[in-house]
Motif scaffolding. Structure first.
Motif, PDB file in Angstrom:
ATOM      1  N   ARG A 177       6.315   9.685   7.714  1.00 12.41           N
ATOM      2  CA  ARG A 177       6.383   8.253   8.041  1.00 12.41           C
ATOM      3  C   ARG A 177       5.168   7.479   7.523  1.00 12.41           C
ATOM      4  N   PHE A 178       4.126   8.185   7.096  1.00 16.21           N
ATOM      5  CA  PHE A 178       2.965   7.489   6.548  1.00 16.21           C
ATOM      6  C   PHE A 178       2.899   7.585   5.032  1.00 16.21           C
ATOM      7  N   ASN A 179       4.022   7.896   4.420  1.00 13.90           N
ATOM      8  CA  ASN A 179       4.184   7.751   2.980  1.00 13.90           C
ATOM      9  C   ASN A 179       4.811   6.378   2.825  1.00 13.90           C
ATOM     10  N   LEU A 180       4.006   5.394   2.437  1.00 17.69           N
ATOM     11  CA  LEU A 180       4.416   3.996   2.462  1.00 17.69           C
ATOM     12  C   LEU A 180       4.910   3.546   1.100  1.00 17.69           C
ATOM     13  N   ALA A 181       6.069   2.899   1.102  1.00 14.06           N
ATOM     14  CA  ALA A 181       6.677   2.442  -0.153  1.00 14.06           C
ATOM     15  C   ALA A 181       6.433   0.954  -0.340  1.00 14.06           C
ATOM     16  N   TYR A 182       6.229   0.577  -1.578  1.00 12.62           N
ATOM     17  CA  TYR A 182       6.028  -0.827  -1.924  1.00 12.62           C
ATOM     18  C   TYR A 182       6.539  -1.055  -3.338  1.00 12.62           C
ATOM     19  N   ARG A 183       6.762  -2.309  -3.658  1.00 11.59           N
ATOM     20  CA  ARG A 183       7.268  -2.681  -4.982  1.00 11.59           C
ATOM     21  C   ARG A 183       6.113  -3.178  -5.842  1.00 11.59           C
ATOM     22  N   GLU A 184       6.077  -2.664  -7.066  1.00 13.62           N
ATOM     23  CA  GLU A 184       5.105  -3.133  -8.055  1.00 13.62           C
ATOM     24  C   GLU A 184       5.919  -3.545  -9.268  1.00 13.62           C
ATOM     25  N   ARG A 229      -0.891   7.029   3.395  1.00 11.82           N
ATOM     26  CA  ARG A 229      -1.559   5.915   4.062  1.00 11.82           C
ATOM     27  C   ARG A 229      -2.933   5.604   3.470  1.00 11.82           C
ATOM     28  N   GLN A 230      -3.766   6.636   3.233  1.00  7.33           N
ATOM     29  CA  GLN A 230      -5.128   6.418   2.731  1.00  7.33           C
ATOM     30  C   GLN A 230      -5.121   5.729   1.359  1.00  7.33           C
ATOM     31  N   ALA A 231      -4.256   6.176   0.467  1.00  9.85           N
ATOM     32  CA  ALA A 231      -4.190   5.588  -0.874  1.00  9.85           C
ATOM     33  C   ALA A 231      -3.653   4.154  -0.799  1.00  9.85           C
ATOM     34  N   PHE A 232      -2.686   3.916   0.080  1.00  9.31           N
ATOM     35  CA  PHE A 232      -2.154   2.575   0.292  1.00  9.31           C
ATOM     36  C   PHE A 232      -3.278   1.653   0.760  1.00  9.31           C
ATOM     37  N   GLU A 233      -4.076   2.154   1.699  1.00  9.10           N
ATOM     38  CA  GLU A 233      -5.203   1.387   2.231  1.00  9.10           C
ATOM     39  C   GLU A 233      -6.208   1.048   1.126  1.00  9.10           C
ATOM     40  N   GLU A 234      -6.467   1.990   0.231  1.00  9.47           N
ATOM     41  CA  GLU A 234      -7.393   1.747  -0.893  1.00  9.47           C
ATOM     42  C   GLU A 234      -6.892   0.612  -1.783  1.00  9.47           C
ATOM     43  N   LEU A 235      -5.589   0.630  -2.110  1.00 12.51           N
ATOM     44  CA  LEU A 235      -5.028  -0.438  -2.957  1.00 12.51           C
ATOM     45  C   LEU A 235      -5.090  -1.786  -2.238  1.00 12.51           C
ATOM     46  N   LEU A 236      -4.962  -1.759  -0.940  1.00 14.08           N
ATOM     47  CA  LEU A 236      -5.073  -2.978  -0.146  1.00 14.08           C
ATOM     48  C   LEU A 236      -6.506  -3.522  -0.225  1.00 14.08           C
ATOM     49  N   LYS A 237      -7.477  -2.631  -0.082  1.00 14.14           N
ATOM     50  CA  LYS A 237      -8.891  -3.035  -0.180  1.00 14.14           C
ATOM     51  C   LYS A 237      -9.208  -3.596  -1.558  1.00 14.14           C
ATOM     52  N   GLN A 238      -8.592  -3.018  -2.591  1.00 13.50           N
ATOM     53  CA  GLN A 238      -8.831  -3.461  -3.971  1.00 13.50           C
ATOM     54  C   GLN A 238      -8.054  -4.731  -4.320  1.00 13.50           C
ATOM     55  N   GLY A 239      -7.166  -5.158  -3.429  1.00 10.15           N
ATOM     56  CA  GLY A 239      -6.364  -6.348  -3.695  1.00 10.15           C
ATOM     57  C   GLY A 239      -5.147  -6.088  -4.562  1.00 10.15           C
ATOM     58  N   LYS A 240      -4.866  -4.831  -4.875  1.00  8.49           N
ATOM     59  CA  LYS A 240      -3.688  -4.502  -5.697  1.00  8.49           C
ATOM     60  C   LYS A 240      -2.408  -4.574  -4.875  1.00  8.49           C
ATOM     61  N   ILE A 241      -2.551  -4.436  -3.561  1.00  5.10           N
ATOM     62  CA  ILE A 241      -1.476  -4.707  -2.615  1.00  5.10           C
ATOM     63  C   ILE A 241      -1.996  -5.845  -1.755  1.00  5.10           C
ATOM     64  N   ASN A 242      -1.165  -6.886  -1.560  1.00  4.06           N
ATOM     65  CA  ASN A 242      -1.597  -8.031  -0.754  1.00  4.06           C
ATOM     66  C   ASN A 242      -0.479  -8.456   0.192  1.00  4.06           C
ATOM     67  N   THR A 243      -0.678  -9.559   0.890  1.00  3.09           N
ATOM     68  CA  THR A 243       0.287  -9.987   1.910  1.00  3.09           C
ATOM     69  C   THR A 243       1.655 -10.345   1.334  1.00  3.09           C
ATOM     70  N   GLU A 244       1.730 -10.591   0.031  1.00  7.07           N
ATOM     71  CA  GLU A 244       3.006 -10.936  -0.602  1.00  7.07           C
ATOM     72  C   GLU A 244       3.716  -9.718  -1.213  1.00  7.07           C
ATOM     73  N   THR A 245       3.026  -8.590  -1.291  1.00 11.26           N
ATOM     74  CA  THR A 245       3.627  -7.372  -1.860  1.00 11.26           C
ATOM     75  C   THR A 245       4.837  -6.973  -1.021  1.00 11.26           C
ATOM     76  N   ILE A 246       5.933  -6.666  -1.694  1.00 13.03           N
ATOM     77  CA  ILE A 246       7.146  -6.229  -0.993  1.00 13.03           C
ATOM     78  C   ILE A 246       6.948  -4.781  -0.537  1.00 13.03           C
ATOM     79  N   VAL A 247       7.194  -4.549   0.749  1.00 12.78           N
ATOM     80  CA  VAL A 247       7.118  -3.213   1.327  1.00 12.78           C
ATOM     81  C   VAL A 247       8.463  -2.903   1.984  1.00 12.78           C
ATOM     82  N   TYR A 248       8.627  -1.649   2.372  1.00 13.09           N
ATOM     83  CA  TYR A 248       9.906  -1.189   2.921  1.00 13.09           C
ATOM     84  C   TYR A 248       9.735  -0.759   4.361  1.00 13.09           C
TER      85      TYR A 248
END
Length: 160
Positions: free
Chosen positions: A93-100, A109-128
């Motif tokens: 359940r902590f394998n998080l999917a998103y659209r790029e 989860r940890q890698a998702f969090e890193e991309l969030l910190k880097q701004g590569k995933i943001n509030t507009e990124t589509i997630v599932y």
């Protein structure tokens, strides 16, 4: 076959993108499973689909027979068989999917969090949101911007 908007939904997410051939094989197995899926010897009005070569969606219209604990156990057992046969993980359940762009990716989860910190995933990124419960939620709350998903609760401290 028409399904009520209140039909129950279960979404399973593979930890990797499947090939077209794998997705077709799995779709056939899902079809075979839903045709024979019963609850207390009553045929369930059910269907399943593979979306984006990554998500397996089970739908049961409970207007004629409800999914019982035993029938849900059967579906979980079936999904575990698919995991083994296709060497995938459907229960993390902590394998998080998103659209790029046009591609759907998933990360722990940890890698998702890193991309969030880097701004590569943001509030507009589509997630599932694989925790949707029925067809209405599947249609309206499954593929949503990060800001409208349960994910925002998990990463609240990282979002401004």
């Amino acid at each position: 076959m028409e399904f009520s908007q209140h039909s129950r939904v279960w979404v399973y997410q593979a930890d990797k993108k499947l090939t077209d051939q794998e997705a077709q094989q799995i779709q056939q197995e899902l079809d075979n499973f839903t045709i024979s899926w019963t609850a207390h010897n009553n045929q369930l009005k059910a269907k399943a689909e593979v979306r984006y070569n990554r998500f397996f969606i089970l739908i049961v219209d409970e207007s004629q027979a409800g999914a019982s604990g035993c029938s849900i156990d059967k579906s979980v057992h079936f999904m575990k068989q698919l995991e083994q046969k296709f060497n995938i993980n459907l229960f993390d359940r902590f394998n998080l999917a998103y659209r790029e762009g046009e591609e759907i990716k998933s990360l722990p989860r940890q890698a998702f969090e890193e991309l969030l910190k880097q701004g590569k995933i943001n509030t507009e990124t589509i997630v599932y949101n694989n925790m949707v419960q029925n067809v209405t939620e599947l249609e309206n709350k499954w593929e949503v911007p990060f800001k409208n998903s349960w994910h925002i609760q998990l990463f609240r401290d990282l979002v401004s």
